[in-house]
Design a protein around this motif. Structure first.
Motif, PDB file in Angstrom:
ATOM      1  N   ILE A   1       0.861  -1.179   0.000  1.00 27.98           N
ATOM      2  CA  ILE A   1       0.000   0.000   0.000  1.00 27.98           C
ATOM      3  C   ILE A   1       0.902   1.236   0.000  1.00 27.98           C
ATOM      4  CG2 ILE A   1      -1.830   1.258   1.181  1.00 27.98           C
ATOM      5  CD1 ILE A   1      -2.706  -1.429   0.168  1.00 27.98           C
ATOM      6  N   PRO A   2       0.833   2.098  -1.020  1.00 29.55           N
ATOM      7  CA  PRO A   2       1.719   3.277  -1.053  1.00 29.55           C
ATOM      8  C   PRO A   2       1.339   4.272   0.041  1.00 29.55           C
ATOM      9  CG  PRO A   2       0.083   3.405  -2.788  1.00 29.55           C
ATOM     10  CD  PRO A   2      -0.071   2.042  -2.170  1.00 29.55           C
ATOM     11  N   GLU A   3       2.308   5.098   0.427  1.00 26.81           N
ATOM     12  CA  GLU A   3       2.049   6.109   1.447  1.00 26.81           C
ATOM     13  C   GLU A   3       1.416   7.356   0.842  1.00 26.81           C
ATOM     14  OE1 GLU A   3       5.559   6.908   3.635  1.00 26.81           O
ATOM     15  OE2 GLU A   3       5.732   4.875   4.449  1.00 26.81           O
ATOM     16  N   ASP A   4       1.596   7.577  -0.459  1.00 28.80           N
ATOM     17  CA  ASP A   4       1.009   8.732  -1.134  1.00 28.80           C
ATOM     18  C   ASP A   4       0.519   8.275  -2.509  1.00 28.80           C
ATOM     19  OD1 ASP A   4       0.164  11.263  -1.646  1.00 28.80           O
ATOM     20  OD2 ASP A   4       2.118  12.229  -1.334  1.00 28.80           O
ATOM     21  N   ILE A   5      -0.040   9.204  -3.279  1.00 29.45           N
ATOM     22  CA  ILE A   5      -0.573   8.849  -4.593  1.00 29.45           C
ATOM     23  C   ILE A   5       0.527   8.247  -5.469  1.00 29.45           C
ATOM     24  CG2 ILE A   5      -0.200  11.172  -5.485  1.00 29.45           C
ATOM     25  CD1 ILE A   5      -2.796  10.747  -7.160  1.00 29.45           C
ATOM     26  N   LEU A   6       0.181   7.169  -6.165  1.00 27.96           N
ATOM     27  CA  LEU A   6       1.137   6.448  -6.992  1.00 27.96           C
ATOM     28  C   LEU A   6       0.460   6.074  -8.310  1.00 27.96           C
ATOM     29  CD1 LEU A   6       3.869   4.896  -7.338  1.00 27.96           C
ATOM     30  CD2 LEU A   6       2.706   2.930  -6.329  1.00 27.96           C
ATOM     31  N   ILE A   7       1.156   6.414  -9.420  1.00 24.65           N
ATOM     32  CA  ILE A   7       0.650   6.086 -10.757  1.00 24.65           C
ATOM     33  C   ILE A   7       1.615   5.079 -11.384  1.00 24.65           C
ATOM     34  CG2 ILE A   7      -0.003   6.977 -13.027  1.00 24.65           C
ATOM     35  CD1 ILE A   7      -0.460   9.696 -11.720  1.00 24.65           C
ATOM     36  N   THR A   8       1.099   3.913 -11.770  1.00 24.76           N
ATOM     37  CA  THR A   8       1.945   2.884 -12.377  1.00 24.76           C
ATOM     38  C   THR A   8       1.577   2.717 -13.849  1.00 24.76           C
ATOM     39  OG1 THR A   8       0.410   1.111 -11.781  1.00 24.76           O
ATOM     40  CG2 THR A   8       2.108   1.663 -10.179  1.00 24.76           C
ATOM     41  N   TYR A   9       2.583   2.506 -14.696  1.00 27.56           N
ATOM     42  CA  TYR A   9       2.413   2.399 -16.145  1.00 27.56           C
ATOM     43  C   TYR A   9       2.736   0.981 -16.608  1.00 27.56           C
ATOM     44  CZ  TYR A   9       2.157   7.475 -16.075  1.00 27.56           C
ATOM     45  OH  TYR A   9       1.787   8.758 -15.818  1.00 27.56           O
ATOM     46  N   PRO A  10       2.456   0.664 -17.896  1.00 27.89           N
ATOM     47  CA  PRO A  10       2.766  -0.680 -18.399  1.00 27.89           C
ATOM     48  C   PRO A  10       4.226  -1.044 -18.159  1.00 27.89           C
ATOM     49  CG  PRO A  10       1.443   0.506 -19.989  1.00 27.89           C
ATOM     50  CD  PRO A  10       1.793   1.500 -18.927  1.00 27.89           C
ATOM     51  N   GLY A  11       4.451  -2.251 -17.721  1.00 27.95           N
ATOM     52  CA  GLY A  11       5.806  -2.714 -17.456  1.00 27.95           C
ATOM     53  C   GLY A  11       6.266  -2.417 -16.058  1.00 27.95           C
TER      54      GLY A  11
END
Length: 667
Positions: A413-423
């Motif tokens: 669970i991240p501590e702040d906002i997290l955006i993950t992309y392909p790969g």
């Protein structure tokens, strides 16, 4: 002769030391000095009164009692286990000094008996599903199980014509015979049968029926008249300490027999009181008058306390209203700041938070759908019990939900906002696997935004993109804006939820407070008037709770109140309502039951509370009970205040009876 004179002289010299409590005569003292050790014949298989256990140790109620008697007299006992018939013969043949047995005229021909130190009821015991035997009159065609050599055999033969009696060697065999149906009823000492049914784990299979057949007097028997007199004095001295005897009874027979013993004591006290009532009637009138005045004073004090509690509740409501106004001011400021962001993003109008999560998500999606067409959906996960993250909302309602929660500790669970992309997805992360399972596909882009309140994780926003491989800068701003809006909306929802809990519930016990309870009662009264049915209003007050506070302090008293609330809450149905009314008073609303059913329910709850509270506080010897009063609606009245008044009067009548019973027990 010289020896006897010497013993008398010697007894005088040590009497101050040995017999300071029991007043013995000179011959009695001399007898004990001459007989330093008394032979006590016991039945090796007379559970629970006396027996030899598997380890060879001599145990039982009578053995413990006799040892206490020996301590009082300052003598030693030699215990000799043998068969029951041999016990009787040892007294008759004078090979033993004493034994314990029931008094009978036949045995009185060869033995002297002390006064009774335990009265034992002989009862009829049947299976719980029995529907044919309710008393001795129903035993004509029944198979009756008894113990060999027991007096009950003579009694039944005297009372019944040709009874069908099956005698067994041990009580356990009788219990097993009743369980298998070999006999229809067993007859015997209630403590003995209770002891064996408990040991065989069959207590719940049987019940007693009818009144006791007779009551046996358990005494010490001896062949010596002078020893009989000595033992009588020791028994009388021992009876001065009822707590010790109660401990022995509870140890060997359990609470049921202890209660029966207390009832017998109360019965004897009642008979004694009836004999002196004529001479003391005037005094009783005075006492009754004074007691009524005391009750009136207590009712007045309680009324004042309730009035003060109402004032405090009003003050709390004012504080809550003030807090609500502060939240509204904060929301207005948020709307102002966000309106600036709306302008920058080109949104047509300001967004307004909804009182529920679903409404907030719908508002956000409605206003931003034309700004970020790539977004496929939103889900909100909420922290539940035992570190489980539960699915709270999914924007695409048509998606089936195979699982509803996952373990927080096993997920990143991240501590702040997290955006993950392909790969960059963590395929092994249970959180990613969970999201993929919920939406039925593996997302290309995921936006995680945790929601912390007071530094504690409460929820997680998830925005998912199924086809997009990247986001433009303006789209990133919209994504962050959406997530911020959702976070603010959730925090408002959570704060409103906590405020609602504070307003409706008592802060100490977690029960409904009085104001909410009264509103529920009035609605339920109206419902019964419209649709029919009955309900019961109950007000209860804990017995001697002031003494708990005085002895152990108010912090301990608060803890007791919390435990009492937990116990009582488990005893009511989901449709019933329970409330802390004020102080140590608790109110309950039972729906769909009558006055008589309410009494049965409350008596059962009282017994359960006494038992379970004693299990919690047995080291302090505390067992909590309550007095109660109830009223039925709409049968008795439809006005809430009048229903409360009637229940309150009945409460104090019961409290008065309880205090009277306590005084009788002390006497």
């Amino acid at each position: 002769m010289k020896k006897y004179i010497f013993l008398i002289f010697f007894s005088f010299s040590i009497s101050v030391v040995l017999w300071s409590d029991v007043q013995l005569t000179v011959p009695e003292k001399a007898y004990l000095i001459e007989h330093k050790v008394l032979i006590y014949a016991i039945d090796r298989a007379g559970q629970p009164f006396e027996f030899v256990d598997e380890s060879g140790e001599l145990r039982g109620f009578c053995i413990d009692y006799a040892r206490d008697i020996a301590d009082i007299l300052g003598i030693n006992l030699t215990l000799k286990p043998m068969g029951w018939n041999d016990v009787v013969k040892s007294i008759e043949n004078k090979t033993a000094d004493m034994a314990d047995m029931y008094y009978s005229k036949k045995r009185a021909r060869f033995a002297y008996f002390t006064s009774s130190f335990l009265k034992i009821e002989v009862r009829l015991i049947v299976k719980k599903d029995n529907s044919t035997i309710f008393g001795i009159k129903d035993l004509k065609n029944a198979k009756i199980g008894t113990l060999k050599g027991d007096f009950s055999n003579e009694y039944l033969k005297d009372k019944l014509k040709n009874p069908h009696i099956l005698s067994y060697d041990t009580p356990s065999n009788i219990v097993k015979a009743l369980d298998t149906g070999e006999i229809n009823v067993m007859v015997g000492d209630y403590p003995t049968m209770l002891y064996f049914t408990q040991n065989l784990h069959m207590r719940d299979k049987f019940k007693t029926v009818g009144s006791p057949l007779y009551t046996g007097n358990l005494c010490f028997a001896t062949h010596s008249l002078i020893l009989r007199d000595i033992l009588n004095k020791a028994v009388k001295e021992f009876e001065r300490y009822p707590a010790r005897k109660d401990t022995l009874i509870k140890k060997w027979f359990g609470e049921a027999i202890l209660e029966a013993e207390k009832k017998m004591k109360r019965f004897r006290m009642t008979v004694f009181i009836l004999l002196i009532t004529v001479a003391t009637i005037a005094v009783l009138f005075v006492v009754q008058f004074v007691w009524n005045r005391i009750l009136e004073k207590r009712v007045t004090e309680k009324t004042k306390e309730i009035g003060q509690a109402n004032k405090n509740l009003n003050l709390m409501n004012e504080e809550l209203r003030s807090s609500m106004e502060e939240i509204e001011d904060s929301n207005r400021q948020l709307e102002y700041y966000y309106s600036i962001l709306y302008t920058l993003l080109g949104l047509s109008e300001a967004l307004f938070f909804s009182p529920d999560i679903e409404g907030t998500v719908e508002n956000v999606l409605k206003e931003t759908s034309d700004k970020i067409e790539k977004l496929d959906g939103i889900m909100i996960l909420e922290k539940g019990k035992e570190n489980k993250m539960e699915l709270r909302f999914v924007s695409n309602r048509h998606i089936p939900i195979p699982d509803t929660y996952f373990d927080i500790q096993k997920s990143a669970i991240p501590e702040d906002i997290l955006i993950t992309y392909p790969g960059k997805h963590h395929i092994t992360n249970p959180l990613f696997a969970f999201i993929s399972k919920v939406i039925g596909a593996s997302p290309r882009i995921l936006v995680y935004d945790p929601i912390y309140i007071n530094e504690n994780l409460k929820a997680l926003n998830v925005l998912y993109f199924l086809k997009a491989d990247s986001l433009e800068p303006i789209e990133l701003d919209v994504v962050k804006f959406i997530s911020t809006q959702l976070k603010a909306g959730y925090k408002m929802y959570y704060q409103m939820k906590e405020l609602k809990e504070m307003v409706e519930h008592d802060t100490l016990t977690g029960l409904y407070n009085r104001k909410v309870f009264e509103g529920i009662c009035q609605r339920e009264i109206a419902r019964t008037l419209r649709y029919g049915g009955t309900g019961v209003f109950v007000i209860l007050d804990l017995n001697d709770f002031k003494e708990v506070n005085d002895i152990y302090g108010h912090l301990f008293g608060d803890q007791v109140l919390i435990e009492v609330a937990k116990i009582l809450k488990t005893k009511v149905r989901d449709v019933d309502v329970i409330s802390r009314y004020g102080g140590d008073e608790i109110a309950i609303l039972f729906t769909g039951i009558t006055y008589d059913q309410g009494i049965i329910k409350m008596d059962m709850m009282n017994s359960q509370l006494q038992r379970e509270s004693y299990d919690i506080y047995k080291e302090k010897g505390i067992s909590i009970s309550f007095s109660y009063g109830l009223s039925e609606f709409p049968t008795e009245d439809i006005d809430y205040d009048e229903l409360f008044r009637k229940a309150d009067i009945r409460l104090y009548e019961m409290k008065k009876k309880w205090h009277r019973a306590q005084e009788e027990d002390k006497d």
